[in-house]
Write a protein that holds these residues in place. Sequence first.
Motif, PDB file in Angstrom:
ATOM      1  N   ALA A 305      27.048 -59.208   6.169  1.00 57.24           N
ATOM      2  CA  ALA A 305      26.821 -60.617   6.505  1.00 57.24           C
ATOM      3  C   ALA A 305      27.126 -61.524   5.313  1.00 57.24           C
ATOM      4  N   ILE A 306      26.680 -61.095   4.132  1.00 56.04           N
ATOM      5  CA  ILE A 306      26.937 -61.892   2.928  1.00 56.04           C
ATOM      6  C   ILE A 306      28.429 -61.901   2.615  1.00 56.04           C
ATOM      7  N   SER A 307      29.076 -60.759   2.806  1.00 51.87           N
ATOM      8  CA  SER A 307      30.521 -60.668   2.595  1.00 51.87           C
ATOM      9  C   SER A 307      31.256 -61.640   3.502  1.00 51.87           C
ATOM     10  N   ASN A 308      30.871 -61.654   4.776  1.00 45.42           N
ATOM     11  CA  ASN A 308      31.507 -62.564   5.734  1.00 45.42           C
ATOM     12  C   ASN A 308      31.247 -64.021   5.378  1.00 45.42           C
ATOM     13  N   ALA A 309      30.017 -64.287   4.863  1.00 42.17           N
ATOM     14  CA  ALA A 309      29.672 -65.661   4.496  1.00 42.17           C
ATOM     15  C   ALA A 309      30.531 -66.135   3.335  1.00 42.17           C
ATOM     16  N   LEU A 310      30.709 -65.264   2.332  1.00 40.15           N
ATOM     17  CA  LEU A 310      31.543 -65.629   1.192  1.00 40.15           C
ATOM     18  C   LEU A 310      32.996 -65.845   1.613  1.00 40.15           C
ATOM     19  N   LEU A 311      33.485 -64.940   2.464  1.00 39.54           N
ATOM     20  CA  LEU A 311      34.867 -65.046   2.924  1.00 39.54           C
ATOM     21  C   LEU A 311      35.073 -66.259   3.814  1.00 39.54           C
ATOM     22  N   SER A 312      33.995 -66.737   4.456  1.00 38.57           N
ATOM     23  CA  SER A 312      34.113 -67.930   5.288  1.00 38.57           C
ATOM     24  C   SER A 312      34.223 -69.201   4.441  1.00 38.57           C
ATOM     25  N   ILE A 313      33.676 -69.123   3.205  1.00 35.12           N
ATOM     26  CA  ILE A 313      33.775 -70.267   2.293  1.00 35.12           C
ATOM     27  C   ILE A 313      35.221 -70.428   1.828  1.00 35.12           C
ATOM     28  N   THR A 314      35.805 -69.304   1.422  1.00 31.49           N
ATOM     29  CA  THR A 314      37.197 -69.298   0.986  1.00 31.49           C
ATOM     30  C   THR A 314      37.732 -67.875   1.061  1.00 31.49           C
ATOM     31  N   ASP A 315      38.993 -67.756   1.340  1.00 32.90           N
ATOM     32  CA  ASP A 315      39.610 -66.434   1.331  1.00 32.90           C
ATOM     33  C   ASP A 315      40.452 -66.248   0.075  1.00 32.90           C
ATOM     34  N   ASN A 316      40.269 -67.179  -0.876  1.00 34.93           N
ATOM     35  CA  ASN A 316      40.987 -67.111  -2.139  1.00 34.93           C
ATOM     36  C   ASN A 316      40.253 -66.154  -3.088  1.00 34.93           C
ATOM     37  N   GLN A 317      40.955 -65.144  -3.579  1.00 34.49           N
ATOM     38  CA  GLN A 317      40.341 -64.133  -4.424  1.00 34.49           C
ATOM     39  C   GLN A 317      39.706 -64.745  -5.678  1.00 34.49           C
ATOM     40  N   GLY A 319      38.598 -67.796  -6.122  1.00 36.59           N
ATOM     41  CA  GLY A 319      37.406 -68.556  -5.755  1.00 36.59           C
ATOM     42  C   GLY A 319      36.205 -67.658  -5.503  1.00 36.59           C
ATOM     43  N   ILE A 320      36.424 -66.558  -4.779  1.00 41.04           N
ATOM     44  CA  ILE A 320      35.327 -65.633  -4.479  1.00 41.04           C
ATOM     45  C   ILE A 320      34.795 -64.996  -5.762  1.00 41.04           C
ATOM     46  N   LEU A 321      35.700 -64.575  -6.640  1.00 39.50           N
ATOM     47  CA  LEU A 321      35.263 -63.970  -7.900  1.00 39.50           C
ATOM     48  C   LEU A 321      34.461 -64.954  -8.743  1.00 39.50           C
ATOM     49  N   LEU A 322      34.897 -66.206  -8.770  1.00 38.31           N
ATOM     50  CA  LEU A 322      34.161 -67.209  -9.538  1.00 38.31           C
ATOM     51  C   LEU A 322      32.774 -67.438  -8.958  1.00 38.31           C
ATOM     52  N   ILE A 323      32.673 -67.453  -7.631  1.00 39.29           N
ATOM     53  CA  ILE A 323      31.366 -67.614  -6.994  1.00 39.29           C
ATOM     54  C   ILE A 323      30.455 -66.445  -7.361  1.00 39.29           C
ATOM     55  N   MET A 324      30.978 -65.223  -7.293  1.00 34.04           N
ATOM     56  CA  MET A 324      30.173 -64.052  -7.626  1.00 34.04           C
ATOM     57  C   MET A 324      29.745 -64.079  -9.092  1.00 34.04           C
ATOM     58  N   THR A 345      25.162 -54.710  -6.506  1.00 33.52           N
ATOM     59  CA  THR A 345      26.350 -53.872  -6.295  1.00 33.52           C
ATOM     60  C   THR A 345      26.651 -53.676  -4.813  1.00 33.52           C
ATOM     61  N   PRO A 346      25.653 -53.255  -3.990  1.00 31.98           N
ATOM     62  CA  PRO A 346      25.968 -53.078  -2.565  1.00 31.98           C
ATOM     63  C   PRO A 346      26.269 -54.383  -1.839  1.00 31.98           C
ATOM     64  N   ILE A 347      25.914 -55.514  -2.421  1.00 28.51           N
ATOM     65  CA  ILE A 347      26.215 -56.805  -1.798  1.00 28.51           C
ATOM     66  C   ILE A 347      27.636 -57.254  -2.130  1.00 28.51           C
ATOM     67  N   PHE A 348      28.000 -57.190  -3.415  1.00 25.96           N
ATOM     68  CA  PHE A 348      29.271 -57.758  -3.865  1.00 25.96           C
ATOM     69  C   PHE A 348      30.432 -56.767  -3.890  1.00 25.96           C
ATOM     70  N   LEU A 349      30.158 -55.470  -4.052  1.00 28.64           N
ATOM     71  CA  LEU A 349      31.252 -54.503  -4.105  1.00 28.64           C
ATOM     72  C   LEU A 349      32.091 -54.496  -2.829  1.00 28.64           C
ATOM     73  N   PRO A 350      31.460 -54.516  -1.636  1.00 22.44           N
ATOM     74  CA  PRO A 350      32.287 -54.567  -0.417  1.00 22.44           C
ATOM     75  C   PRO A 350      33.169 -55.813  -0.348  1.00 22.44           C
ATOM     76  N   VAL A 351      32.644 -56.940  -0.885  1.00 17.83           N
ATOM     77  CA  VAL A 351      33.435 -58.169  -0.904  1.00 17.83           C
ATOM     78  C   VAL A 351      34.658 -57.981  -1.794  1.00 17.83           C
ATOM     79  N   ALA A 352      34.430 -57.420  -2.977  1.00 26.92           N
ATOM     80  CA  ALA A 352      35.541 -57.202  -3.912  1.00 26.92           C
ATOM     81  C   ALA A 352      36.570 -56.242  -3.336  1.00 26.92           C
ATOM     82  N   GLN A 353      36.098 -55.253  -2.621  1.00 30.79           N
ATOM     83  CA  GLN A 353      37.015 -54.254  -2.070  1.00 30.79           C
ATOM     84  C   GLN A 353      37.841 -54.795  -0.908  1.00 30.79           C
TER      85      GLN A 353
END
Length: 431
Positions: A305-317, A319-324, A345-353
């Motif tokens: 859910a958190i991964s989807n929320a971050l990706l909904s903000i931006t799909d720019n790599q 931007g996501i890394l800066l947010i994290m 780790t279990p929250i942000f690693l799936p986003v990074a992957q």
Amino acid sequence: MTAMAGVLLFISFALLLLIGAPIAIAIILSSVITFLTVLPFDVAMMTSAQRMITGIDNFTMLAIPLFVLAGIIMNNGGIAFRLVNFAKVLVGKLPGSLAHTNTVGNMLFGAIAGSSVASAAAMGRIMGPMQANHGYKKTYSAAVNIASAPTGLIIPPSSVLIVYSLVSGGTSVAALFMAGYIPGILWGIAVMVVAYFMAKKENYPVSPMPNFKDVVYIIGSAIPSLLLIVIVIGGIVAGIFTATEGAAVAVLYSTILALVYKGLRWKDIPNILKETIEITGMILFLITSSALFSLVMSYLGLPAAISNALLSITDNQIGILLIMIVILLLVGTFMDITPAVLIFTPIFLPVAQTFGMDPVHFGLVLCFSLCIGNMTPPVGSALFVGASVANVRIEQVIGTLIPFFMVVILVLLLVTFIPQLSLFLPNLFNL
């Protein structure tokens, strides 16, 4: 119901922290409370208990108490003085040479001891009086010590990287160890650059270089200590032994070395073991509680859910890394590194992957970001120890720390957006 349970998990955790509950207790209680809202009482309690037991039932986990023990033996075995003398030879006649000696000493001793607190305490006690005798301001000496102490958490062997390996699903410890060298060294160099310009501005004296005979003696006396890194890391990378076996070798080697140096007496061993048990108990309790927290998040589907929320903000790599990174920097200011690694780790690693980020590279970014919290209030352990050893108040040293903080952030951004800074050595050794 799942969404409400997720909100309850984080709100209850935050409230428990606000009322002063220890982090591990806050993690366990918030996890159990949340489980009780989605599972029957007996299932929730049994599942929680089982997860807390299995959370530390791992052979690799044995490396943590063993590296802690090796670090404490090193801290009490007279090794820090030899590394300081070796660091003096390395920095030569740079302006503010004692500050650079402090930084290099922290990098060397921190890598061996694996603790920013041990480094800040050991180097501060040795270098502080020396710098004061040469006219260095206490705030300057303390800031250099505090800013460079966390390098030992990145430069291997590192318990933080072992914890990340476990929670990330088995990322290679050897690869993580090799990946930590360049970022950790860059952190130290960045601190030295700021220290150099500050020393030039204040016109701090340069320490005289020892003669050739003394240089040979200093290097020779430091080689046995430095060999520990070569033996342990070399053995792990070469596949001669596992990280846990390498930690056991570190304990044996450091004990023999400390006895040879006569910095360790047999009567000191009970106190060393007691300190090891206390630190290990704290770390393992945090790990087992965070394992339960991770289970609850997984059961509720929060990482996705958190991964989807971050990706909904931006799909720019980028931007996501800066947010994290911003989130991790903020978290590092009020949470210890170990629970933060276990929770995020279990929250942000799936986003990074999702955008193909290597787990080893992400592990260095995550750990680097959280390690910066060691030098920032309100819970920066290196900050408190470094200020205490230097006999200065925290508010006095904060202003001097700001330039160091800024260059370390710059190094973090370089490590984040130039993957080869982390991956060059692991790729070189085919890890």
